[in-house]
Design a protein around this motif. Structure first.
Motif, PDB file in Angstrom:
ATOM      1  N   LEU A  43       0.828  -1.206   0.000  1.00 44.88           N
ATOM      2  CA  LEU A  43       0.000   0.000   0.000  1.00 44.88           C
ATOM      3  C   LEU A  43       0.865   1.259   0.000  1.00 44.88           C
ATOM      4  CD1 LEU A  43      -2.812  -1.029   2.518  1.00 44.88           C
ATOM      5  CD2 LEU A  43      -2.951  -0.922   0.028  1.00 44.88           C
ATOM      6  N   GLY A  44       1.974   1.200   0.759  1.00 47.07           N
ATOM      7  CA  GLY A  44       2.880   2.351   0.776  1.00 47.07           C
ATOM      8  C   GLY A  44       3.510   2.595  -0.579  1.00 47.07           C
ATOM      9  N   ALA A  45       3.926   1.504  -1.253  1.00 49.99           N
ATOM     10  CA  ALA A  45       4.525   1.656  -2.580  1.00 49.99           C
ATOM     11  C   ALA A  45       3.515   2.169  -3.592  1.00 49.99           C
ATOM     12  CB  ALA A  45       5.097   0.314  -3.044  1.00 49.99           C
ATOM     13  N   SER A  46       2.282   1.656  -3.509  1.00 45.94           N
ATOM     14  CA  SER A  46       1.238   2.113  -4.434  1.00 45.94           C
ATOM     15  C   SER A  46       0.935   3.589  -4.225  1.00 45.94           C
ATOM     16  CB  SER A  46      -0.036   1.277  -4.222  1.00 45.94           C
ATOM     17  OG  SER A  46      -1.065   1.722  -5.074  1.00 45.94           O
ATOM     18  N   LEU A  47       0.827   3.990  -2.969  1.00 49.98           N
ATOM     19  CA  LEU A  47       0.569   5.396  -2.680  1.00 49.98           C
ATOM     20  C   LEU A  47       1.725   6.272  -3.141  1.00 49.98           C
ATOM     21  CD1 LEU A  47      -1.233   7.521  -1.344  1.00 49.98           C
ATOM     22  CD2 LEU A  47      -0.107   7.031   0.831  1.00 49.98           C
ATOM     23  N   LYS A  48       2.950   5.785  -2.945  1.00 46.48           N
ATOM     24  CA  LYS A  48       4.125   6.555  -3.368  1.00 46.48           C
ATOM     25  C   LYS A  48       4.140   6.716  -4.882  1.00 46.48           C
ATOM     26  CE  LYS A  48       8.025   8.600  -2.410  1.00 46.48           C
ATOM     27  NZ  LYS A  48       8.074   9.829  -1.616  1.00 46.48           N
ATOM     28  N   ASN A  49       3.844   5.651  -5.615  1.00 46.95           N
ATOM     29  CA  ASN A  49       3.803   5.735  -7.071  1.00 46.95           C
ATOM     30  C   ASN A  49       2.763   6.744  -7.543  1.00 46.95           C
ATOM     31  OD1 ASN A  49       5.741   3.790  -7.145  1.00 46.95           O
ATOM     32  ND2 ASN A  49       4.448   2.171  -7.967  1.00 46.95           N
ATOM     33  N   MET A  50       1.598   6.708  -6.918  1.00 44.37           N
ATOM     34  CA  MET A  50       0.540   7.640  -7.306  1.00 44.37           C
ATOM     35  C   MET A  50       0.940   9.079  -7.004  1.00 44.37           C
ATOM     36  SD  MET A  50      -1.783   5.752  -8.635  1.00 44.37           S
ATOM     37  CE  MET A  50      -3.174   6.873  -8.695  1.00 44.37           C
ATOM     38  N   GLU A  51       1.549   9.300  -5.863  1.00 41.29           N
ATOM     39  CA  GLU A  51       1.960  10.656  -5.494  1.00 41.29           C
ATOM     40  C   GLU A  51       3.031  11.189  -6.441  1.00 41.29           C
ATOM     41  OE1 GLU A  51       3.207  10.344  -1.480  1.00 41.29           O
ATOM     42  OE2 GLU A  51       1.175  10.459  -0.648  1.00 41.29           O
ATOM     43  N   LEU A  52       4.022  10.345  -6.765  1.00 38.65           N
ATOM     44  CA  LEU A  52       5.083  10.782  -7.664  1.00 38.65           C
ATOM     45  C   LEU A  52       4.552  11.038  -9.070  1.00 38.65           C
ATOM     46  CD1 LEU A  52       8.017   8.466  -6.550  1.00 38.65           C
ATOM     47  CD2 LEU A  52       7.809  10.913  -6.172  1.00 38.65           C
ATOM     48  N   SER A  53       3.668  10.157  -9.540  1.00 38.35           N
ATOM     49  CA  SER A  53       3.087  10.354 -10.866  1.00 38.35           C
ATOM     50  C   SER A  53       2.280  11.646 -10.921  1.00 38.35           C
ATOM     51  CB  SER A  53       2.196   9.162 -11.232  1.00 38.35           C
ATOM     52  OG  SER A  53       2.941   7.966 -11.262  1.00 38.35           O
ATOM     53  N   LYS A  54       1.506  11.904  -9.880  1.00 36.79           N
ATOM     54  CA  LYS A  54       0.716  13.145  -9.838  1.00 36.79           C
ATOM     55  C   LYS A  54       1.638  14.361  -9.783  1.00 36.79           C
ATOM     56  CE  LYS A  54      -2.986  15.442  -7.287  1.00 36.79           C
ATOM     57  NZ  LYS A  54      -2.297  16.733  -7.231  1.00 36.79           N
ATOM     58  N   THR A  55       2.710  14.244  -9.022  1.00 39.95           N
ATOM     59  CA  THR A  55       3.658  15.353  -8.930  1.00 39.95           C
ATOM     60  C   THR A  55       4.290  15.646 -10.288  1.00 39.95           C
ATOM     61  OG1 THR A  55       4.171  14.820  -6.625  1.00 39.95           O
ATOM     62  CG2 THR A  55       5.766  16.169  -7.812  1.00 39.95           C
ATOM     63  N   MET A  56       4.663  14.587 -11.014  1.00 45.40           N
ATOM     64  CA  MET A  56       5.266  14.785 -12.336  1.00 45.40           C
ATOM     65  C   MET A  56       4.270  15.401 -13.317  1.00 45.40           C
ATOM     66  SD  MET A  56       7.850  11.518 -12.902  1.00 45.40           S
ATOM     67  CE  MET A  56       6.729  10.254 -12.334  1.00 45.40           C
ATOM     68  N   LEU A  57       3.031  14.936 -13.281  1.00 45.90           N
ATOM     69  CA  LEU A  57       2.010  15.515 -14.163  1.00 45.90           C
ATOM     70  C   LEU A  57       1.771  16.982 -13.833  1.00 45.90           C
ATOM     71  CD1 LEU A  57      -0.628  12.631 -14.353  1.00 45.90           C
ATOM     72  CD2 LEU A  57       0.847  13.440 -16.199  1.00 45.90           C
ATOM     73  N   ASP A  58       1.698  17.281 -12.550  1.00 44.67           N
ATOM     74  CA  ASP A  58       1.508  18.675 -12.137  1.00 44.67           C
ATOM     75  C   ASP A  58       2.694  19.541 -12.563  1.00 44.67           C
ATOM     76  OD1 ASP A  58      -0.905  18.002 -11.011  1.00 44.67           O
ATOM     77  OD2 ASP A  58      -0.123  17.846  -8.967  1.00 44.67           O
ATOM     78  N   ALA A  59       3.910  18.979 -12.455  1.00 42.87           N
ATOM     79  CA  ALA A  59       5.105  19.743 -12.808  1.00 42.87           C
ATOM     80  C   ALA A  59       5.128  20.074 -14.298  1.00 42.87           C
ATOM     81  CB  ALA A  59       6.356  18.958 -12.430  1.00 42.87           C
ATOM     82  N   VAL A  60       4.706  19.112 -15.126  1.00 43.59           N
ATOM     83  CA  VAL A  60       4.657  19.372 -16.571  1.00 43.59           C
ATOM     84  C   VAL A  60       3.580  20.398 -16.895  1.00 43.59           C
ATOM     85  CG1 VAL A  60       4.274  18.338 -18.840  1.00 43.59           C
ATOM     86  CG2 VAL A  60       5.530  17.076 -17.098  1.00 43.59           C
ATOM     87  N   GLN A  61       2.418  20.237 -16.264  1.00 46.27           N
ATOM     88  CA  GLN A  61       1.319  21.166 -16.522  1.00 46.27           C
ATOM     89  C   GLN A  61       1.637  22.578 -16.027  1.00 46.27           C
ATOM     90  OE1 GLN A  61      -2.005  19.242 -14.645  1.00 46.27           O
ATOM     91  NE2 GLN A  61      -2.174  17.653 -16.238  1.00 46.27           N
ATOM     92  N   ASP A  62       2.433  22.668 -14.970  1.00 43.80           N
ATOM     93  CA  ASP A  62       2.799  23.994 -14.449  1.00 43.80           C
ATOM     94  C   ASP A  62       3.643  24.793 -15.450  1.00 43.80           C
ATOM     95  OD1 ASP A  62       1.454  23.437 -12.145  1.00 43.80           O
ATOM     96  OD2 ASP A  62       3.234  22.939 -10.962  1.00 43.80           O
ATOM     97  N   GLN A  63       4.290  24.098 -16.381  1.00 43.42           N
ATOM     98  CA  GLN A  63       5.135  24.797 -17.357  1.00 43.42           C
ATOM     99  C   GLN A  63       4.328  25.355 -18.532  1.00 43.42           C
ATOM    100  OE1 GLN A  63       9.013  22.699 -18.097  1.00 43.42           O
ATOM    101  NE2 GLN A  63       8.063  21.123 -16.810  1.00 43.42           N
ATOM    102  N   ASN A  64       3.114  24.847 -18.741  1.00 43.58           N
ATOM    103  CA  ASN A  64       2.313  25.325 -19.860  1.00 43.58           C
ATOM    104  C   ASN A  64       2.007  26.825 -19.789  1.00 43.58           C
ATOM    105  OD1 ASN A  64       2.256  22.828 -21.080  1.00 43.58           O
ATOM    106  ND2 ASN A  64       0.304  22.233 -20.181  1.00 43.58           N
TER     107      ASN A  64
END
Length: 250
Positions: A43-64
């Motif tokens: 569960l910790g690994a799954s949550l970590k993956n989701m958080e990192l993926s969301k962070t990366m998506l947000d980081a890309v979108q923040d550059q638009n």
């Protein structure tokens, strides 16, 4: 077992049953503890993956917004540079965190490659940001690079979820193995109880009933007191004393 007393027989039976239940419970406890740790880790690994993926998506979108601001203004300024830099740092921090904290980076290579291509696309544009085809670049080139990067991140999320599903199935098997010792112990305990009942009935209940029936027949009709008892325990000695008492009374 024939030479053991009634108390020792009963005590031995309950001791065997107690030891069986204790060790089966101990095994189940360790298996369930292991299962609990594996579940928490998954569960910790799954949550970590989701958080990192969301962070990366947000980081890309923040550059638009920064890129759109550069396109509209025809040049970069302090604000747009700050937004781009913040988005880049946020994305790179997420990638570094993923490399450290995620053990199985299946599908992450595509994210890394797409990120390099994205950075090269944006960097090439920023080196010549006064071109007249800014809008065309955003629509034809940037959106393709942006789509590739976000798609790779989403694919990484999907692959991570698939791995979690596979691990969940393994945990289900582990849960089955964890409960099996308890189930087996229950079956064995029932068998032991039945065996214990058989020996109690054989060496205690049946002899006592025989003694009672023979003694009643002697008292009612003076029939000879003859009882055959297996073993040399207290019931056997009780029968011997009754025979001695009857012989003395004659």
């Amino acid at each position: 077992m024939k030479n053991m007393g009634i108390r020792e027989k009963i005590r031995l039976g309950f001791l065997a049953l107690g030891l069986l239940l204790f060790f089966s419970g101990l095994i189940s406890f360790f298996e369930l503890s292991k299962l609990s740790r594996s579940t928490q880790s998954m569960l910790g690994a799954s949550l970590k993956n989701m958080e990192l993926s969301k962070t990366m998506l947000d980081a890309v979108q923040d550059q638009n917004p920064a890129l759109l601001q550069i396109i509209v203004a025809g040049r970069s300024d302090r604000e747009s540079d700050s937004l781009l830099r913040a988005g880049r740092e946020k994305f790179e921090a997420a990638i570094s965190d993923a490399k450290i904290s995620i053990r199985d980076l299946q599908g992450f290579d595509s994210v890394y490659a797409a990120n390099i291509s994205y950075n090269e696309t944006v960097g090439a544009y920023l080196r010549d940001s006064l071109r007249k085809e800014n809008v065309d670049w955003f629509v034809d080139i940037y959106k393709t690079s942006y789509s590739d990067l976000t798609s790779s991140i989403k694919n990484f999320m999907v692959s991570s979820q698939n791995m979690m599903d596979a691990k969940a199935r393994r945990l289900e098997d582990n849960a089955y193995r964890a409960t099996m010792p308890g189930f087996i112990a229950l079956v064995i305990a029932i068998v032991i109880v039945l065996i214990f009942y058989y020996f109690v009935n054989l060496y205690y209940i049946t002899p006592v009933l025989k003694i009672d029936s023979a003694l009643k027949a002697y008292l009612d009709s003076k029939m000879p007191f003859k009882v055959t008892i297996e073993g040399k325990d207290e019931v056997y000695r009780l029968k011997e004393r009754i025979e001695s008492l009857i012989d003395q009374s004659k």
